[in-house]
Design a protein around this motif. Structure first.
Motif, short mmCIF file in Angstrom:
data_model
loop_
_atom_site.label_atom_id
_atom_site.label_comp_id
_atom_site.label_asym_id
_atom_site.label_seq_id
_atom_site.Cartn_x
_atom_site.Cartn_y
_atom_site.Cartn_z
N THR A 476 97.35 31.33 68.00
CA THR A 476 96.99 31.04 67.29
C THR A 476 96.46 30.64 65.98
O THR A 476 95.61 29.87 65.40
CB THR A 476 95.75 33.20 67.38
OG1 THR A 476 96.42 32.90 69.17
CG2 THR A 476 94.00 32.18 66.95
N ALA A 479 97.61 27.22 65.36
CA ALA A 479 96.43 26.23 67.36
C ALA A 479 95.87 25.28 66.22
O ALA A 479 95.99 24.34 66.83
CB ALA A 479 95.63 26.91 68.10
N PRO A 480 95.37 25.28 64.95
CA PRO A 480 94.24 24.20 64.75
C PRO A 480 95.18 23.20 64.24
O PRO A 480 94.75 21.94 64.13
CB PRO A 480 92.91 25.30 63.20
CG PRO A 480 93.62 26.62 63.87
CD PRO A 480 94.47 26.76 64.26
N LEU A 481 96.57 23.88 63.93
CA LEU A 481 97.22 22.53 63.29
C LEU A 481 97.38 21.67 64.54
O LEU A 481 97.87 20.42 63.94
CB LEU A 481 98.02 23.07 61.89
CG LEU A 481 99.31 22.30 62.17
CD1 LEU A 481 98.95 21.47 60.52
CD2 LEU A 481 100.89 23.08 60.71
N ASN A 482 98.19 22.39 64.63
CA ASN A 482 98.46 21.80 66.73
C ASN A 482 97.67 20.92 66.95
O ASN A 482 97.93 19.89 67.66
CB ASN A 482 98.91 22.69 68.07
CG ASN A 482 100.37 23.63 67.21
OD1 ASN A 482 100.89 23.07 66.53
ND2 ASN A 482 100.28 24.88 67.58
N PHE A 483 96.30 21.15 67.12
CA PHE A 483 95.04 20.61 67.50
C PHE A 483 95.10 19.18 66.57
O PHE A 483 94.77 17.75 66.66
CB PHE A 483 93.50 21.36 66.99
CG PHE A 483 92.34 20.56 67.66
CD1 PHE A 483 91.87 19.51 68.74
CD2 PHE A 483 91.30 19.80 67.06
CE1 PHE A 483 90.68 19.53 69.83
CE2 PHE A 483 90.32 19.11 67.03
CZ PHE A 483 90.06 18.67 68.39
N ILE A 484 95.09 19.49 65.43
CA ILE A 484 94.74 18.32 64.46
C ILE A 484 96.20 17.39 64.61
O ILE A 484 95.47 15.93 64.57
CB ILE A 484 94.96 18.46 62.87
CG1 ILE A 484 93.38 19.39 62.64
CG2 ILE A 484 95.35 17.79 61.65
CD1 ILE A 484 93.45 20.48 61.44
N GLU A 486 97.47 16.37 66.94
CA GLU A 486 97.24 15.64 68.28
C GLU A 486 96.05 14.73 68.67
O GLU A 486 96.58 14.20 68.78
CB GLU A 486 97.31 17.06 69.50
CG GLU A 486 97.96 17.78 70.14
CD GLU A 486 97.84 18.95 71.15
OE1 GLU A 486 96.49 18.74 71.62
OE2 GLU A 486 98.71 19.48 70.96
N LYS A 487 95.49 15.29 67.54
CA LYS A 487 93.98 13.70 67.39
C LYS A 487 94.96 12.59 66.99
O LYS A 487 94.51 11.77 66.77
CB LYS A 487 93.30 14.87 66.58
CG LYS A 487 92.17 15.69 67.59
CD LYS A 487 91.31 14.93 68.28
CE LYS A 487 90.59 15.79 69.49
NZ LYS A 487 89.81 14.82 70.56
#
Length: 503
Positions: A476, A479-484, A486-487
């Motif tokens: 968790t 998660a924000p780092l992984n999302f960034i 991917e973008k």
């Protein structure tokens, strides 16, 4: 892959180590706070990190007011917190040393005794002492740190000639009873009067003679004041009052000895309240420095008029009369000047022997006042009951956080530091006002230590379950780092992203 390879033992070791480190920081922070009254981490961050970041150091305000009650007094910095000679200081040989013999404790701190040594050199020496062998020896004696060396030097000076300051030193430090001290002071008085009269006739012949006359005047006043104190301690209170009055008439300008405070205490012992009021009328003036003796004696006299019939229940029903209101206001004024005194008068805090120097409005002054005046409050029926019912109401009248005072200047922040130097903190807990809250970093490290210790215990007891929770928490968290990431991968061309990853 990295998270999946971590075992429960790793989590136990991680949380246990974190708990140990935060616990050690907590212990050090608590010790530092108890010893110095501030947080070590906070002090380092304010003193070293804030200037590097371009901040302004506001931890020690440069203008801290003194509390004389005089609007004309200028505010002074924390480092200039003035320490005063205790006008009722005890005798080292006959009183302080007797306490040490019985308890094995040292009642005086090195800082306090060093201040006394400086006072003695100021009062009892002058530039021309080297011309007289006995005075030259005494000039060195007052600088000696070893008490026995001082006493030996005083005897050496007396072997050469009669010397008033040598008798003073022996009366203060070698005499084991007040009777012995009084005999030595009487011998010093004979020599001191001769020296005073001789220097008085020569004082206008030059600056050297003027300095010698000033020294002889200080010696004579000191001897007479201590003789009056001997009479007071030996029960000859009327004689002591007469000596103090004569001394104040003969040397009206020497206010540095605060002889009027000795006089007030002796008059209270005689229960001569009319004369006490007359002395207060002269010295409880807005243009003169205040003291706990002045403020609390004024409160005692006003309380005496109503305390024997005072009842909190009756006062709450009918309200306070004019006399009762005056007494309560006097108590509030005294408590605002020195808020440490009531706990000693009400015996909520244990007393120790008073130091040789005091700080106005500090714990040291409260101890010195209560040590000699508690008996006078007990003698007035109902006075302590009135104090008990009303003293805490003072704090509702004083603005918080003391950015301005009510009747006096704001309470100075330098008192705690000076009192810790003046009072033996080994067996006395210094009274602090306003009561300091625990620093944030102590609370933070305590919470961190408790939290990590609980995690270590749970991980040790339930390794599989805590492993799942740890992986879920870390997933968790990232998660924000992984999302960034991917973008970024979707926006940038694959070839450019490949080159960046290689760099």
């Amino acid at each position: 892959m990295f998270l999946n390879t971590l075992t429960p033992k790793f989590y136990v070791a991680l949380t246990g180590t974190s708990s140990l480190i935060s616990g050690l920081i907590l212990i050090f922070e608590w010790w530092y706070f108890r010893k110095y009254g501030t947080s070590f981490i906070e002090q380092v961050s304010v003193s070293h990190l804030r200037p590097l970041l371009g901040g302004v150091d506001t931890s020690a305000p440069s203008n801290t007011s003194t509390s004389s009650g005089d609007p004309g007094d200028s505010r002074q910095s924390v480092s200039e917190c003035k320490v005063w000679r205790n006008p009722l200081n005890l005798f080292r040989g006959a009183e302080y040393n007797r306490y040490t013999w019985v308890t094995g404790r040292e009642p005086l701190t090195y800082y306090d005794m060093n201040l006394s040594a400086q006072d003695h050199q100021t009062f009892f020496t002058c530039d021309s002492d080297h011309l007289r062998p006995a005075d030259a020896i005494m000039q060195k004696a007052w600088r000696e740190r070893n008490p026995q060396a001082r006493i030996t030097a005083a005897h050496e000076a007396l072997d050469l000639e009669d010397c008033a300051t040598a008798f003073i030193l022996l009366a203060e430090e070698e005499a084991t009873t007040i009777v012995e001290a009084e005999k030595l002071f009487k011998q010093a008085l004979k020599i001191g009067e001769i020296g005073y009269r001789r220097s008085q006739t020569l004082q206008h012949h030059g600056s050297q003679y003027e300095a010698q006359h000033r020294r002889d005047t200080n010696v004579l006043v000191y001897i007479k004041r201590r003789l009056a104190m001997c009479s007071r301690k030996l029960g000859r209170t009327r004689e002591a009052v007469k000596m103090m009055r004569d001394l104040m008439k003969e040397f009206p300008l020497l206010s540095m000895f605060n002889i009027h405070e000795n006089l007030l205490e002796s008059l209270l012992e005689l229960q001569n309240y009319a004369d006490v009021q007359a002395v207060l009328a002269k010295y409880d003036d807005i243009s003169l420095p205040k003291s706990a003796t002045i403020c609390y004696t004024a409160a005692l006299l006003k309380a005496r008029a109503v305390s024997d019939k005072f009842s909190p229940e009756a006062a709450s029903r009918r309200g306070l009369s004019t006399a009762e209101m005056n007494a309560v206001e006097a108590i509030h004024r005294a408590v605002e000047f020195n808020p440490h005194v009531p706990k000693y008068l009400l015996e909520m805090k244990s007393l120790i022997l008073p130091p040789e120097h005091i700080l106005k409005r500090g714990d040291s002054e409260a101890i010195a006042y209560t040590f000699f005046h508690l008996q006078h409050w007990k003698r007035v029926e109902g006075a302590l009951n009135l104090l008990h019912c009303t003293w805490e109401g003072t704090f509702r009248m004083i603005p918080y956080p003391l950015e301005k005072g009510h009747l006096f200047y704001p309470y100075p922040v330098c008192t705690e530091t000076a009192d810790r130097e003046l009072l033996p903190t080994v067996f006395h807990e210094v009274s602090v006002y306003p009561k300091k809250e625990l620093p944030f970093f102590i609370l933070f490290t305590a919470g961190l230590c408790s939290f990590t210790a609980m995690l270590a215990l749970l991980t040790h007891q339930f390794p599989e379950l805590m492993g799942v929770f740890a992986k879920a928490f870390l997933s968790t968290l990232f998660a924000p780092l992984n999302f960034i990431m991917e973008k970024v991968e979707s926006i940038l061309p694959s070839s450019l992203w490949h080159q960046l990853t290689r760099i």
